[in-house]
Design a protein around this motif. Sequence first.
Motif, PDB file in Angstrom:
ATOM      1  N   ILE A 114      50.291 102.748  39.864  1.00  0.00           N
ATOM      2  CA  ILE A 114      50.017 101.646  40.985  1.00  0.00           C
ATOM      3  C   ILE A 114      50.157 102.297  42.433  1.00  0.00           C
ATOM      4  CG2 ILE A 114      50.218  99.781  39.408  1.00  0.00           C
ATOM      5  CD1 ILE A 114      52.718  99.195  41.050  1.00  0.00           C
ATOM      6  N   SER A 122      44.821 101.285  45.085  1.00  0.00           N
ATOM      7  CA  SER A 122      44.990 100.310  46.264  1.00  0.00           C
ATOM      8  C   SER A 122      43.704  99.766  46.727  1.00  0.00           C
ATOM      9  CB  SER A 122      45.840 100.993  47.195  1.00  0.00           C
ATOM     10  OG  SER A 122      45.680 100.069  48.132  1.00  0.00           O
ATOM     11  N   LEU A 168      46.046  94.721  34.432  1.00  0.00           N
ATOM     12  CA  LEU A 168      46.058  94.179  35.927  1.00  0.00           C
ATOM     13  C   LEU A 168      44.337  93.848  36.197  1.00  0.00           C
ATOM     14  CD1 LEU A 168      48.060  97.005  37.393  1.00  0.00           C
ATOM     15  CD2 LEU A 168      48.475  94.541  37.165  1.00  0.00           C
ATOM     16  N   SER A 221      48.589  89.350  41.736  1.00  0.00           N
ATOM     17  CA  SER A 221      49.889  89.451  42.213  1.00  0.00           C
ATOM     18  C   SER A 221      50.471  90.778  42.744  1.00  0.00           C
ATOM     19  CB  SER A 221      51.010  88.884  41.047  1.00  0.00           C
ATOM     20  OG  SER A 221      51.133  89.977  40.154  1.00  0.00           O
ATOM     21  N   LEU A 222      49.792  91.714  42.057  1.00  0.00           N
ATOM     22  CA  LEU A 222      49.871  93.084  42.640  1.00  0.00           C
ATOM     23  C   LEU A 222      49.262  93.345  44.055  1.00  0.00           C
ATOM     24  CD1 LEU A 222      50.841  96.029  42.384  1.00  0.00           C
ATOM     25  CD2 LEU A 222      48.729  96.442  41.208  1.00  0.00           C
TER      26      LEU A 222
END
Length: 144
Positions: A29, A35, A78, A101-102
């Motif tokens: 991540i 990102s 995810l 949430s990430l």
Amino acid sequence: MTSQAKDAPAARGDLFDPACPTRRLLDRIGTKWTSMAVKVLAEAAPGEVRFAELLRRMPGVSQKMLSVTLRSLVRDGLVARRVEPSVPPGVHYRLTGLGLSLETVLAAVRDWAEEHMAEVDRANERHTGQEAGPEDRPGSATGV
């Protein structure tokens, strides 16, 4: 499995334990491509984004790297992937609740980086402009 064991909170990882899976997750991540992909998908949430659109909106990413990144995000739960039965097949991606949430965390890191980039650049310039001391030279007792 008892319902109590099923409902128990998951054990937290230990980042300092070399065998901890937390390290592998942070590796996945913590990449710029993750990102960027999460940001693009978050902007479309709750909608979907096609692979070609992700590729277009992420300058510099190769088709292969985007594919690898998305595969990892899907595997980690995810991102959800949907294939449209057409010729050629349309592949769509969207963030799951876990992915959303990430995004909150990654957005904070991106904001921090944008706010402090000039300061970090100045520190790099100062460091690069200095002569390496004995401790910084390869092969020295303290250098790498």
